[in-house]
Design an enzyme around this catalytic site. Structure first.
Site, PDB file in Angstrom:
ATOM      1  N   HIS A 473      44.487  25.913  37.160  1.00  0.00           N
ATOM      2  CA  HIS A 473      43.689  27.067  36.749  1.00  0.00           C
ATOM      3  C   HIS A 473      43.699  27.353  35.255  1.00  0.00           C
ATOM      4  O   HIS A 473      42.803  28.032  34.743  1.00  0.00           O
ATOM      5  CB  HIS A 473      44.182  28.315  37.492  1.00  0.00           C
ATOM      6  CG  HIS A 473      43.129  29.342  37.714  1.00  0.00           C
ATOM      7  ND1 HIS A 473      42.126  29.609  36.805  1.00  0.00           N
ATOM      8  CD2 HIS A 473      42.900  30.190  38.743  1.00  0.00           C
ATOM      9  CE1 HIS A 473      41.336  30.557  37.260  1.00  0.00           C
ATOM     10  NE2 HIS A 473      41.777  30.936  38.436  1.00  0.00           N
ATOM     11  N   TYR A 589      40.967  43.772  42.971  1.00  0.00           N
ATOM     12  CA  TYR A 589      40.583  42.888  41.859  1.00  0.00           C
ATOM     13  C   TYR A 589      39.378  42.058  42.291  1.00  0.00           C
ATOM     14  O   TYR A 589      39.419  41.384  43.321  1.00  0.00           O
ATOM     15  CB  TYR A 589      41.761  41.970  41.526  1.00  0.00           C
ATOM     16  CG  TYR A 589      41.560  41.001  40.382  1.00  0.00           C
ATOM     17  CD1 TYR A 589      42.234  41.178  39.179  1.00  0.00           C
ATOM     18  CD2 TYR A 589      40.728  39.893  40.510  1.00  0.00           C
ATOM     19  CE1 TYR A 589      42.078  40.280  38.137  1.00  0.00           C
ATOM     20  CE2 TYR A 589      40.558  38.990  39.469  1.00  0.00           C
ATOM     21  CZ  TYR A 589      41.231  39.188  38.288  1.00  0.00           C
ATOM     22  OH  TYR A 589      41.074  38.300  37.259  1.00  0.00           O
ATOM     23  N   THR A 602      37.190  35.486  31.992  1.00  0.00           N
ATOM     24  CA  THR A 602      36.985  36.424  33.093  1.00  0.00           C
ATOM     25  C   THR A 602      37.347  37.843  32.676  1.00  0.00           C
ATOM     26  O   THR A 602      38.024  38.069  31.679  1.00  0.00           O
ATOM     27  CB  THR A 602      37.851  36.042  34.316  1.00  0.00           C
ATOM     28  OG1 THR A 602      39.232  36.100  33.952  1.00  0.00           O
ATOM     29  CG2 THR A 602      37.492  34.661  34.825  1.00  0.00           C
TER      30      THR A 602
END
Length: 849
Positions: A473, A589, A602
């Protein structure tokens, strides 16, 4: 192929007559063709750099400006207002050129300067235009005159035929919100989650922070925003991802699934051949910048493409304090794992990319290889699945030299990692729902050692032809890998295809070299570290529960007919589901992107709002339908507003995160920031966007539907929810939670609420895996094996192993022995781990312990 052949390109022998030099012409040809390919790539990269560097103009426009200036001069006009004459006076070569040549050269230099000035002006204007975001907040279908003019100007200044990175220099920088706005939005977001007393206390902390320390931190943050391309992204990558010392498997990595209902071929090697070739076609287009830039759906507004640079040839390198991301410009091989062995598979022959049929042939050679793993090799990948500190120390101590260093280099420098999995996955058997859950867990963590979790992505090919991937990630977010995955799935099925026998199309070059088996020198001390990392990783993997299901009752088509945003609809449905599950609301979230800005990644959308809580409460109280509909629309509109604010740089959490980082650099403590950043996200959600709809024909091929992907739960007592909206009538959900949490559905179904019960269940599952050889650990190393067959019960009885120290006696191998021996024979002798878990869950509550 250069590396493979350089060692044998020439040989020499020293004799009494002199040196006998022997050249291999075939090997030298391979070296030459490989070098030719590398130079061709360099030239393409230089050409693209020039085209991107002058965008939104084009290189040919320089010639147009030069000709226009020269033509104007021949009409005895001076468009430069004397500047050409000034340039001519200061030319260093004025004595060697005729006056006419000096004039032409001066005009060319002036034209070039004018051209560059026009480019910079156009780029600045485009950047200012792209900084306008009011269009996002206008009502759908009603465009203001200001927005119409703005849109026309964007079209004029956007240039023609942009390459992938053409817009990068024109994208605006992420703005730093005013601190009072961020604090105000934060207080609004937590209002429905706090009591009056809690909220009053939080207001006091926020007010004190805003008026004192916050102003000082904000000054430093604004200073950084003036200097850096993005004031968030580098800190986000470092502190959220690279400095984390826990396992990245489950906690950070995520996965992507194959088609839901279709498997184009059941031949494992063939599916691998087509898919690997498709990956490499995408990489070729990426290197040439032939991939179209991404835009906000339905608009001409570009999105940042910076994350695309590290899709291939990228690896996360462990460090003791922080990891790093290493990217190489090129790689001509992939690393392949099969049955505990590692291989290097070359992707090019004579300077050309291998065909799908040739890659299939090479993969089949690996599948047919009967060699056994070397000591420590089979579970080596567990180092990337466990805690980062042991892996960093092991890498420095055991993999910094010799054969192990060279083999590790092969893996880390590979284009990507490939796992040939011996299991079968997908919608299988009489229980397709359970098989999808198993598929998700396999992609997320596998056996904890058969993936290389540090690679930018690992490509997994199952025995029955199903495929999937596991992505790291830190280097990029899910939409980047999803764009790649869509291309691979579509190219594999609709462009490359298979023959009637299910094999790849094309011919095979019989001179292809065998895939190279990697060799290792892993000492016993390192094998101990590998085993310890595997225990940590398996405990984490066993604690993850997944449920994947396609929702086909209705999709975005009906939502849009109701004039409701599909994403807002789903988020409100999740709020309702969570409230019905827990009886309370929680901090939620939702991932939103900030790629409208340069190097954007993001931002968080706090989906649990006062409006959404009002709707859920009204619905649960059974209020009138009209009231619920009104509150539903208000909640959906609020969610859309929050999402747009996040996209346009006015979010809450990234700003507060950066203020927190600055406070740590300054050595300042903020009770407000400490409390804000310690709040757990018990409902973490993310939508996987379908970005290349044109690649899939859902009308003629409705079964070719991607199932999307998912991730592990962010909080130990919460849920992770990923969803993908497919077509007009389907939504696929991926839901995860921790088995050990009494707050989630799994343990409430099993009535396992106490820590003792949860730990016992984990002990028994681990014992079963060791006794059945699933973990490839010798049972004698951990257990005292009982050989007494006269007692009642099953034949896998265990005894207590003696330890010299007291703390070793509390290991799981000791705690569960008595209960293990009491288990019925049909439970212990289960044919699979899944069957054992189900049988154990049915009887665990009745066992005395």
């Amino acid at each position: 192929m250069a590396e493979a052949h350089q060692a044998v390109a020439f040989q020499f022998t020293i004799t009494p007559e002199g040196i006998d030099l022997q050249l291999s012409h075939q090997a030298l040809r391979q070296v030459y063709l490989s070098g030719l390919r590398s130079w061709r790539k360099r030239l393409i990269r230089v050409k693209n750099s020039v085209i991107t560097g002058v965008y939104p103009a084009s290189p040919s426009s320089w010639l147009f400006v030069v000709i226009a200036i020269l033509a104007t001069m021949y009409t005895r006009s001076d468009p430069s207002m004397g500047l050409i004459a000034k340039i001519q006076e200061h030319l260093p070569v004025s004595q060697s050129l005729s006056p006419q040549s000096q004039t032409v050269l001066s005009a060319v230099l002036f034209s070039t300067a004018l051209w560059l000035s026009l480019i910079l002006t156009m780029r600045l204007i485009l950047k200012q235009l792209l900084s306008y975001h009011r269009w996002m907040f206008e009502q759908h279908g009603r465009m203001s005159n200001t927005t119409r003019v703005w849109l026309a100007l964007v079209r004029i200044f956007s240039g023609r035929k942009p390459l992938l990175y053409s817009y990068q220099a024109s994208l605006p920088h992420l703005p730093v919100p005013a601190i009072k706005d961020t604090v105000s939005r934060f207080l609004e977001s937590v209002r429905p989650l706090m009591s009056e007393q809690q909220y009053s206390r939080m207001q006091g902390l926020a007010s004190d922070f805003q008026s004192r320390l916050g102003l000082r931190l904000q000054w430093y943050l604004r200073l950084k925003s003036l200097w850096a391309s993005n004031y968030v992204s580098d800190w986000w990558e470092e502190y959220i991802y690279l400095r984390s010392r826990g396992p990245i498997m489950v906690n950070s990595n995520y996965y992507g699934m194959d088609f839901l209902y279709v498997t184009p071929t059941p031949v494992q090697a063939a599916r691998a051949g087509n898919a690997i070739h498709a990956f490499l076609l995408y990489r070729r287009r990426l290197n040439r910048e032939e991939i179209k830039p991404s835009f906000v759906p339905g608009t001409i507004i570009p999105l940042c493409a910076a994350q695309c640079e590290r899709i291939f040839n990228t690896t996360r390198i462990p460090g003791e304090e922080t990891d790093s991301v290493q990217h190489w410009q090129d790689s001509e091989h992939v690393a392949v794992y099969h049955r505990g062995r590692y291989f290097r598979l070359w992707l090019y022959q004579a300077g050309r990319l291998l065909s799908p049929r040739e890659i299939e042939s090479q993969i089949q050679r690996i599948l047919d290889d009967s060699s056994v793993p070397q000591p420590g090799e089979e579970q080596l990948g567990a180092l990337t699945a466990g805690d980062r500190l042991p892996w960093a120390r092991a890498r420095r101590q055991y993999f910094s030299r010799g054969q192990s260093r060279r083999s590790l280099d092969v893996i880390e420098r590979a284009a990507f990692f490939v796992t040939l999995d011996d299991s079968e996955q997908g919608m299988l058997g009489d229980d397709p729902a359970a098989s999808l859950d198993s598929y998700a867990k396999s992609l997320l963590h596998g056996r904890c050692y058969d993936r290389w979790f540090d690679k930018s992505f690992s490509f997994i090919v199952y025995k029955n032809g199903k495929i999937g991937l596991n992505a790291e990630h830190s280097w990029a977010d899910a939409p980047i890998i999803a764009h790649l995955w869509e291309y691979v799935l579509a190219t594999d099925s609709f462009q490359l295809g298979y023959n009637e026998e299910g094999h790849c199309k094309g011919d095979i070059d019989p001179t292809l070299p065998q895939p190279q088996r990697l060799t290792w020198d892993i000492p016993e001390e390192c094998q101990v570290v590998i085993g310890q990392s595997l225990v940590v990783a398996q405990a984490l993997a066993d604690d993850v529960d997944f449920h994947v299901f396609p929702f086909r009752d209705f999709g975005k088509g009906r939502m849009k007919r109701c004039r409701i945003s599909p994403d807002a609809f789903i988020q409100l449905a999740l709020q309702l589901a969570h409230y019905r599950d827990k009886g309370k609301f929680c901090l939620t979230y939702e991932a939103s992107m900030t790629r409208l800005f340069r190097e954007g990644r993001t931002e968080t959308v706090r989906s649990c709002s006062t409006e959404s809580c009002a709707f859920v409460t009204a619905l649960e109280r059974g209020e009138e339908a009209e009231t619920c509909r009104r509150l539903f629309r208000l909640a959906a509109e609020k969610h859309q507003s929050l999402y747009r604010l996040a996209m346009t740089g006015a979010g809450i959490d990234r700003h507060l995160f950066c203020l927190y980082v600055v406070s740590k650099y300054l050595g300042e403590e903020s009770p407000f920031l400490n409390e804000v950043l310690s709040e757990p996200w018990r409902l973490s959600t993310s939508q996987t966007p379908v970005q290349q709809v044109e690649l899939f024909d859902l009308v003629n091929h409705p079964d070719y539907i991607s199932c999307g992907g998912g991730f592990g739960p962010v909080a130990d007592d919460g849920y992770g929810v990923s969803y993908i909206i497919v077509g007009e009538n389907m939504i696929n959900f991926h839901i995860s939670c921790k088995v050990s949490s009494p707050e989630t559905e799994r343990l409430r179904e099993l009535n396992l609420f106490t820590l003792e019960q949860r730990r016992l269940r984990g002990d028994l599952i681990q014992a079963f895996k060791i006794m059945k050889g699933i973990d490839h650990i010798k049972p004698e190393e951990l257990f005292q094996i009982s050989r007494d067959t006269r007692t009642r019960g099953h034949k896998w009885k265990l005894g207590f192993k003696a330890f010299k120290t007291e703390n070793r006696s509390h290991l799981f191998t000791q705690r569960g022995v008595t209960i293990w021996n009491k288990l019925p024979s049909d439970v212990v002798e289960a044919e699979s781990l899944g069957t054992f878990k189900n049988s154990l869950d049915r009887i665990l509550g009745s066992l005395r312990y």
